[in-house]
Design a protein around this motif. Structure first.
Motif, PDB file in Angstrom:
ATOM      1  N   SER A 150      38.568  15.013  21.099  1.00  0.00           N
ATOM      2  CA  SER A 150      38.435  16.602  21.126  1.00  0.00           C
ATOM      3  C   SER A 150      37.001  16.557  21.266  1.00  0.00           C
ATOM      4  CB  SER A 150      39.403  17.158  20.194  1.00  0.00           C
ATOM      5  OG  SER A 150      38.851  16.715  18.880  1.00  0.00           O
ATOM      6  N   PRO A 151      36.582  17.753  21.438  1.00  0.00           N
ATOM      7  CA  PRO A 151      35.097  18.320  21.257  1.00  0.00           C
ATOM      8  C   PRO A 151      34.674  18.028  19.937  1.00  0.00           C
ATOM      9  CG  PRO A 151      36.299  19.969  22.711  1.00  0.00           C
ATOM     10  CD  PRO A 151      37.464  18.973  22.235  1.00  0.00           C
ATOM     11  N   SER A 152      35.512  18.604  18.902  1.00  0.00           N
ATOM     12  CA  SER A 152      35.237  18.384  17.481  1.00  0.00           C
ATOM     13  C   SER A 152      35.051  17.012  17.047  1.00  0.00           C
ATOM     14  CB  SER A 152      36.381  18.971  16.662  1.00  0.00           C
ATOM     15  OG  SER A 152      37.713  18.572  16.705  1.00  0.00           O
ATOM     16  N   LEU A 153      35.895  16.255  17.581  1.00  0.00           N
ATOM     17  CA  LEU A 153      35.880  14.748  17.290  1.00  0.00           C
ATOM     18  C   LEU A 153      34.430  13.952  17.683  1.00  0.00           C
ATOM     19  CD1 LEU A 153      36.872  12.094  15.933  1.00  0.00           C
ATOM     20  CD2 LEU A 153      38.160  11.480  18.166  1.00  0.00           C
ATOM     21  N   ILE A 154      34.100  14.311  18.924  1.00  0.00           N
ATOM     22  CA  ILE A 154      33.099  13.734  19.600  1.00  0.00           C
ATOM     23  C   ILE A 154      31.867  14.427  18.828  1.00  0.00           C
ATOM     24  CG2 ILE A 154      31.690  13.489  21.623  1.00  0.00           C
ATOM     25  CD1 ILE A 154      34.301  13.411  23.208  1.00  0.00           C
ATOM     26  N   SER A 155      31.788  15.792  18.474  1.00  0.00           N
ATOM     27  CA  SER A 155      30.906  16.300  17.980  1.00  0.00           C
ATOM     28  C   SER A 155      30.597  15.741  16.513  1.00  0.00           C
ATOM     29  CB  SER A 155      31.284  17.614  17.889  1.00  0.00           C
ATOM     30  OG  SER A 155      31.224  18.314  19.197  1.00  0.00           O
ATOM     31  N   TYR A 156      31.255  15.390  15.908  1.00  0.00           N
ATOM     32  CA  TYR A 156      31.309  14.921  14.665  1.00  0.00           C
ATOM     33  C   TYR A 156      30.802  13.342  14.693  1.00  0.00           C
ATOM     34  CZ  TYR A 156      32.928  13.366   9.828  1.00  0.00           C
ATOM     35  OH  TYR A 156      33.019  12.906   8.271  1.00  0.00           O
ATOM     36  N   LEU A 196      20.099  26.099  13.833  1.00  0.00           N
ATOM     37  CA  LEU A 196      21.628  25.889  13.934  1.00  0.00           C
ATOM     38  C   LEU A 196      22.048  24.873  13.379  1.00  0.00           C
ATOM     39  CD1 LEU A 196      21.493  26.444  17.777  1.00  0.00           C
ATOM     40  CD2 LEU A 196      21.881  28.311  16.033  1.00  0.00           C
ATOM     41  N   ASN A 197      23.474  24.889  12.959  1.00  0.00           N
ATOM     42  CA  ASN A 197      24.169  23.646  12.456  1.00  0.00           C
ATOM     43  C   ASN A 197      24.628  22.821  13.527  1.00  0.00           C
ATOM     44  OD1 ASN A 197      26.680  22.210  11.951  1.00  0.00           O
ATOM     45  ND2 ASN A 197      26.407  23.234   9.773  1.00  0.00           N
ATOM     46  N   PRO A 198      23.990  21.551  13.516  1.00  0.00           N
ATOM     47  CA  PRO A 198      24.394  20.474  14.767  1.00  0.00           C
ATOM     48  C   PRO A 198      25.565  20.215  15.143  1.00  0.00           C
ATOM     49  CG  PRO A 198      22.588  19.879  13.148  1.00  0.00           C
ATOM     50  CD  PRO A 198      23.360  20.844  12.387  1.00  0.00           C
ATOM     51  N   PHE A 199      26.462  20.195  13.984  1.00  0.00           N
ATOM     52  CA  PHE A 199      28.031  19.865  14.072  1.00  0.00           C
ATOM     53  C   PHE A 199      28.577  21.019  15.008  1.00  0.00           C
ATOM     54  CE2 PHE A 199      32.294  20.461  12.954  1.00  0.00           C
ATOM     55  CZ  PHE A 199      32.951  19.399  13.590  1.00  0.00           C
ATOM     56  N   TYR A 200      28.514  22.167  14.562  1.00  0.00           N
ATOM     57  CA  TYR A 200      29.235  23.325  15.072  1.00  0.00           C
ATOM     58  C   TYR A 200      28.514  23.625  16.627  1.00  0.00           C
ATOM     59  CZ  TYR A 200      31.879  23.847  10.883  1.00  0.00           C
ATOM     60  OH  TYR A 200      32.600  23.882   9.689  1.00  0.00           O
ATOM     61  N   TYR A 201      27.127  23.450  16.682  1.00  0.00           N
ATOM     62  CA  TYR A 201      26.761  23.799  17.911  1.00  0.00           C
ATOM     63  C   TYR A 201      27.256  22.835  19.002  1.00  0.00           C
ATOM     64  CZ  TYR A 201      22.848  24.834  21.385  1.00  0.00           C
ATOM     65  OH  TYR A 201      22.230  24.934  22.537  1.00  0.00           O
ATOM     66  N   LEU A 202      27.279  21.431  18.663  1.00  0.00           N
ATOM     67  CA  LEU A 202      27.763  20.373  19.484  1.00  0.00           C
ATOM     68  C   LEU A 202      29.163  20.697  19.725  1.00  0.00           C
ATOM     69  CD1 LEU A 202      26.156  17.053  17.894  1.00  0.00           C
ATOM     70  CD2 LEU A 202      25.994  18.030  20.464  1.00  0.00           C
ATOM     71  N   LYS A 203      30.012  21.338  18.809  1.00  0.00           N
ATOM     72  CA  LYS A 203      31.213  21.517  19.314  1.00  0.00           C
ATOM     73  C   LYS A 203      31.424  22.433  20.086  1.00  0.00           C
ATOM     74  CE  LYS A 203      35.348  23.098  16.654  1.00  0.00           C
ATOM     75  NZ  LYS A 203      35.367  24.635  16.861  1.00  0.00           N
ATOM     76  N   TYR A 204      30.743  23.767  19.885  1.00  0.00           N
ATOM     77  CA  TYR A 204      30.549  25.062  20.924  1.00  0.00           C
ATOM     78  C   TYR A 204      30.268  24.414  22.312  1.00  0.00           C
ATOM     79  CZ  TYR A 204      29.161  29.463  22.817  1.00  0.00           C
ATOM     80  OH  TYR A 204      29.141  30.383  23.549  1.00  0.00           O
TER      81      TYR A 204
END
Length: 532
Positions: A187-193, A486-494
């Motif tokens: 998922s986007p969240s997994l890859i971002s993490y 910016l928060n890198p994790f949440y920005y990547l997820k977005y």
């Protein structure tokens, strides 16, 4: 009186040994000077290597190393006013750690401890006791990351009337977001993490695999690497190119490079040393930091990357940057100062540091940086006027000092190399006086490449050129996000939620995703701003 032939011969024989001894003595004296110079050079290298290995990496010279008897003269500040003594009495409530502003929006869990009915009896008179007050102990609680599976259920509709009448039966599917990787459960969240952990926290994929295993989740590091590389190629690289377009519009860029070990396709070491390059904007432009992987340190690399850029380029004195066209190169005063601090570190312990040429040179740099610290809030045009008035005379005094001292020192000594560095790079160093955007040092670029250097110490090498390229893109987006608060994790997820559902070829289609966009969700904002 005439001398006989025998007397001339005797005189010649008597003088020849004396001349030979003088020549031999002069030769030995010359050889001794050369030997002493070599010994001194080796001693300098030994002390300098020891200082680099065991000492502090800072360029500053500790005051403890300065002669005790001159401490008052060195530390005095004639312009400082005498302190006024004033007695102030006040009360202050001591703040606990959990009262920090960053904890204000956290969810609060309350656990109450009370006595049972049987325990609420006074042991003295057997009467019931009443609640008087409460005591509160606050703790910051951590819950490990929660992993879950999301089922995206798309409903499909069909027209029964058309189906019964035999006409072409329309089938309508409910809209559903496109996945970040088709055919994958990532998922986007997994890859971002994964990207956040590796490129922001310097946590290699094999360690991430072990952490997942500790919580009962079986994900191989090979899958993680494939997801990161594929995501980079499909979605992050087009966004990286959009950021590059914005960077090349700037008129001042800082650059630096650092070596990187990259394996070939067969898993062997590459024959040439690879490099990771950094290009970042200045403090007056949009905040962008881009990394680029190249298989060599050739000057064609910065030339190709910066094609289309016109303005001031600040770097160290590496000649490879000379190939960049349409730029004015700006030197780094911190590099020039570092040669002198290295010379100070190579001095013997009994040396009086404040009486050396190297220490005298550092005072010029100290004055320059103190002057520069006074104009931080000025615009580039105001800063340029300030430098012309205040900074330029210091440069001129430093140049006069260099020209005076150079003939007195050994060229190959630490001090000689320091002086020659400043003289040979004088035009680059003084180009800072041409534009107020230019910085006195390239330290900002050196700090910006540090996350890569720290990560490299942990994962040691990249297993393929594709992995190195994906790493460069990931570092670029993570560090640019930090620079923009910016928060890198949440920005990547977005980004990974939006990019697969965005027509990348459309003009301005990525503008709403740029790190300075006003339409970014609040979730992407970091509660604690980065000071870069």
């Amino acid at each position: 009186m005439k001398t006989t032939k025998n007397e001339n011969i005797n005189k010649k024989l008597n003088n020849e040994p004396l001349d030979d001894l003088k020549n031999e003595n002069a030769k030995l004296q010359h050889e001794l000077e050369i030997a002493n110079a070599k010994i001194k050079w080796y001693e300098e290298q030994f002390k300098l290597n020891a200082a680099k290995k065991y000492g502090k990496s800072s360029d500053t010279v500790e005051h403890e190393q300065i002669s005790f008897f001159n401490e008052a003269e060195i530390n005095q500040k004639p312009e400082a006013e005498e302190p006024c003594l004033e007695k102030i009495t006040y009360e202050r409530k001591k703040k606990r750690g959990v009262n920090k502003a960053s904890f204000e929006n956290l969810e609060i869990e309350i656990i109450e401890y009370s006595l049972s009915e049987d325990e609420q009896i006074c042991k003295t008179c057997d009467s019931k006791i009443n609640e008087m007050s409460t005591e509160i102990r606050k703790e910051l609680k951590i819950v490990p990351a929660k992993v879950s599976i999301t089922h995206h259920v798309r409903k499909i509709y069909v027209c029964k009337s058309c189906n019964e009448s035999g006409d072409n039966t329309p089938i309508v599917r409910a809209p559903m977001p496109e996945p970040v990787l088709k055919g994958s459960f990532a998922s986007p969240s997994l890859i971002s993490y994964l990207i956040y952990q590796k490129y922001s926290c310097a946590l290699p994929l094999d360690r991430q695999q072990r952490i997942f295993n500790d919580f009962g989740i079986d994900i191989s590091k090979q899958n993680m690497a494939n997801w990161i590389i594929k995501t980079s190629e499909l979605w992050l690289e087009p966004f990286y190119e959009r950021l590059k377009t914005e960077l090349l519009k700037e008129t001042f860029i800082q650059a630096d490079e650092s070596p990187l070990r990259v394996l070939t396709k067969d898993g062997k070491d590459s024959s040439s040393k690879s490099y990771m390059w950094l290009y970042k904007s200045g403090s007056y432009g949009k905040k962008i930091a881009l990394y680029e992987y190249t298989p060599s340190r050739s000057g064609k690399n910065p030339k190709n990357f910066l094609q289309g850029f016109s303005g001031f380029l600040q770097t160290d004195d590496y000649a490879g940057y000379n190939s960049v066209e349409n730029v004015t190169r700006v030197g780094c005063l911190a590099h020039a100062r570092r040669y002198y601090t290295d010379a100070l570190k190579a001095l013997p312990k009994e040396a009086k540091i404040e009486s050396t040429y190297a220490y005298a040179a550092t005072q010029f740099f100290k004055e320059m940086f103190i002057l520069e610290s006074k104009n931080k809030n000025l615009s580039p045009s105001e800063k340029l006027v300030f430098r012309e008035k205040e900074l330029k005379p210091v440069f001129e005094a430093y140049l006069a000092w260099l020209q005076e001292v150079q003939p007195k020192v050994v060229p190959k000594s630490s001090l000689g190399r320091a002086i020659n560095y400043s003289l040979s790079n004088w035009e680059l160093l003084t180009n800072v006086l041409k534009d107020g955007q230019c910085e006195l040092s390239n330290n900002a670029a050196e700090r910006q490449i540090k996350p890569f250097v720290i990560g490299r110490k942990n994962y040691l090498f990249c297993k393929s050129p594709n992995g190195a390229k994906a790493s460069a893109i990931a570092y670029s987006i993570v560090e640019t996000a930090k620079m923009n608060g910016l928060n890198p994790f949440y920005y990547l997820k977005y980004l990974l939620e939006e990019l697969p559902n965005t027509r990348l070829s459309a003009e301005n289609s990525l503008d709403h995703l740029l790190p300075w966009s006003k339409t970014l969700p609040h979730e992407c904002m970091s509660e604690i701003k980065d000071k870069k």
